[in-house]
Design a protein around this motif. Sequence first.
Motif, PDB file in Angstrom:
ATOM      1  N   HIS A   1      -3.014  11.065  -9.059  1.00 35.81           N
ATOM      2  CA  HIS A   1      -2.621  10.306 -10.253  1.00 35.81           C
ATOM      3  C   HIS A   1      -1.237  10.749 -10.717  1.00 35.81           C
ATOM      4  O   HIS A   1      -0.356   9.928 -10.976  1.00 35.81           O
ATOM      5  CB  HIS A   1      -3.671  10.527 -11.353  1.00 35.81           C
TER       6      HIS A   1
ATOM      7  N   LEU B   1      -3.772   2.107  -3.319  1.00 38.06           N
ATOM      8  CA  LEU B   1      -3.731   0.645  -3.432  1.00 38.06           C
ATOM      9  C   LEU B   1      -3.153   0.210  -4.780  1.00 38.06           C
ATOM     10  O   LEU B   1      -3.370   0.866  -5.802  1.00 38.06           O
ATOM     11  CB  LEU B   1      -5.143   0.048  -3.303  1.00 38.06           C
ATOM     12  N   SER B   2      -2.443  -0.929  -4.762  1.00 34.78           N
ATOM     13  CA  SER B   2      -1.968  -1.532  -6.012  1.00 34.78           C
ATOM     14  C   SER B   2      -3.161  -2.226  -6.681  1.00 34.78           C
ATOM     15  O   SER B   2      -4.235  -2.353  -6.080  1.00 34.78           O
ATOM     16  CB  SER B   2      -0.878  -2.555  -5.700  1.00 34.78           C
ATOM     17  N   GLU B   3      -2.932  -2.714  -7.907  1.00 37.67           N
ATOM     18  CA  GLU B   3      -4.023  -3.391  -8.634  1.00 37.67           C
ATOM     19  C   GLU B   3      -4.524  -4.610  -7.848  1.00 37.67           C
ATOM     20  O   GLU B   3      -5.722  -4.790  -7.659  1.00 37.67           O
ATOM     21  CB  GLU B   3      -3.514  -3.816 -10.026  1.00 37.67           C
ATOM     22  N   SER B   4      -3.583  -5.429  -7.350  1.00 36.43           N
ATOM     23  CA  SER B   4      -4.031  -6.649  -6.649  1.00 36.43           C
ATOM     24  C   SER B   4      -4.689  -6.297  -5.309  1.00 36.43           C
ATOM     25  O   SER B   4      -5.672  -6.928  -4.912  1.00 36.43           O
ATOM     26  CB  SER B   4      -2.871  -7.634  -6.450  1.00 36.43           C
ATOM     27  N   GLU B   5      -4.179  -5.271  -4.628  1.00 41.39           N
ATOM     28  CA  GLU B   5      -4.838  -4.832  -3.381  1.00 41.39           C
ATOM     29  C   GLU B   5      -6.236  -4.288  -3.687  1.00 41.39           C
ATOM     30  O   GLU B   5      -7.188  -4.498  -2.927  1.00 41.39           O
ATOM     31  CB  GLU B   5      -4.009  -3.741  -2.691  1.00 41.39           C
TER      32      GLU B   5
ATOM     33  N   ARG C   1     -10.327  -0.230  -6.645  1.00 41.23           N
ATOM     34  CA  ARG C   1      -9.017   0.435  -6.629  1.00 41.23           C
ATOM     35  C   ARG C   1      -9.053   1.928  -6.312  1.00 41.23           C
ATOM     36  O   ARG C   1      -8.724   2.774  -7.156  1.00 41.23           O
ATOM     37  CB  ARG C   1      -8.232   0.179  -7.920  1.00 41.23           C
TER      38      ARG C   1
ATOM     39  N   GLY D   1       1.468   9.353  -8.771  1.00 45.34           N
ATOM     40  CA  GLY D   1       1.553   7.884  -8.782  1.00 45.34           C
ATOM     41  C   GLY D   1       0.867   7.251  -7.584  1.00 45.34           C
ATOM     42  O   GLY D   1       1.058   6.056  -7.308  1.00 45.34           O
TER      43      GLY D   1
ATOM     44  N   MET E   1       0.840  -1.190   0.000  1.00 46.30           N
ATOM     45  CA  MET E   1       0.000   0.000   0.000  1.00 46.30           C
ATOM     46  C   MET E   1       0.882   1.249   0.000  1.00 46.30           C
ATOM     47  O   MET E   1       1.876   1.300   0.679  1.00 46.30           O
ATOM     48  CB  MET E   1      -0.901  -0.006   1.234  1.00 46.30           C
ATOM     49  N   ASN E   2       0.448   2.205  -0.801  1.00 46.63           N
ATOM     50  CA  ASN E   2       1.216   3.426  -0.924  1.00 46.63           C
ATOM     51  C   ASN E   2       1.032   4.320   0.314  1.00 46.63           C
ATOM     52  O   ASN E   2      -0.069   4.623   0.709  1.00 46.63           O
ATOM     53  CB  ASN E   2       0.693   4.164  -2.160  1.00 46.63           C
TER      54      ASN E   2
ATOM     55  N   THR F   1      -3.909   5.069  -9.448  1.00 46.34           N
ATOM     56  CA  THR F   1      -3.952   4.571 -10.823  1.00 46.34           C
ATOM     57  C   THR F   1      -5.312   3.927 -11.025  1.00 46.34           C
ATOM     58  O   THR F   1      -5.736   3.127 -10.171  1.00 46.34           O
ATOM     59  CB  THR F   1      -2.842   3.509 -11.047  1.00 46.34           C
TER      60      THR F   1
ATOM     61  N   SER G   1      -9.573  -6.362 -14.089  1.00 46.39           N
ATOM     62  CA  SER G   1      -9.911  -6.417 -12.653  1.00 46.39           C
ATOM     63  C   SER G   1     -11.411  -6.221 -12.455  1.00 46.39           C
ATOM     64  O   SER G   1     -12.011  -6.810 -11.556  1.00 46.39           O
ATOM     65  CB  SER G   1      -9.146  -5.351 -11.877  1.00 46.39           C
TER      66      SER G   1
END
Length: 316
Positions: free
Chosen positions: A244, A204-208, A200, A247, A1-2, A250, A256
């Motif tokens: 965005h 969060l990343s794509e998978s998260e 999303r 970063g 997680m960012n 996204t 997904s």
Amino acid sequence: MNDFKDPEVNDKWIVSCRGEKNSVDPQNPYALLVEKERTSSGTIEDVATIFLTNRECPFHCLMCDLWKNTTDKSVPAGSIPNQIEWALNHLPEVKHLKLYNSGSFFDKNAIPEKDYQKIASLISNFETVIVESHPGFINEDCLRFRDMIESDLQIAIGLETVNTEILMKLNKRMTLEGFARSVNFLLEHDIFTRAFILLRPPFLSESEGIFWAERSLDFALNAGVECCVLIPVRAGNGAMDQLHEKGIFTPPDIHSIEKVLEYGIEQQAGRVFADLWDLKLFSKCDKCIKGRIRRLTEMNLSQKLSEQIRCTCDTL
Ligand code: SF4
Ligand SMILES: [Zn+2]
């Protein structure tokens, strides 16, 4: 997680990122729409949506762009019934109606209480009426309004995400307990709910994003929500565009959206839809985008899994 510290996500910063509002007329809805939807009884029927023009929602959620078509001040009494009357004269005859007001229907600064009776008399012929509300406005007023209309009342609530850290960063001013309490209160009074779930959100990343959207579906369906709508998150409100650029946000990929919709349908615990608006934003592949939009539309309507689309972009 960012990890996101700067700038602090708060009302002031979110509002400072905004551009201009669109010009709207308090005597006219800002949009009308008719779309097909699978009903809870399994039929596929037309549902009309009237996007009412009214005062901006008092909350400032990080991902929300609904303020764009709102007024700064409350609209005069009588203008909401006028908007509905005008819309009904311009819409085809349908049995189901969404009255979406870019906020909470039961916010008295948005929809004046003295208009309830007139609104009720205009919409009583619909089988189903769906309005939206933040849990903070869910109380006895919903029951009083329900008693004024002959239609089944459904209330749409933004659950957004059950990742509590992200929910807090979204500035939604809502807890999971508050959401569940609202759903339960409404259910006890025979009012069904639908939940909006984000795919999303920022940080969060794509998978998260996939993981938390699926957990959010689990939570909503367990809480007694009858219908969930999966919303792929997009930029466009100023704050999200800044995240965005850094970063920190996204938008999700269309693969997904398919995956989470499949998961939701497989639970067979209530209707699960994907929001189909502007899906081209979520794909970089011209070869399969049309097929994927067709597949998502089909799955929304059938509530069954459609055959997967195979494409070279699958491995990306
Ligand atoms: S509560 Fe709903 S309408 Fe209000 S700011 Fe949040 S997402 Fe937007
Ligand atoms: Zn492709």
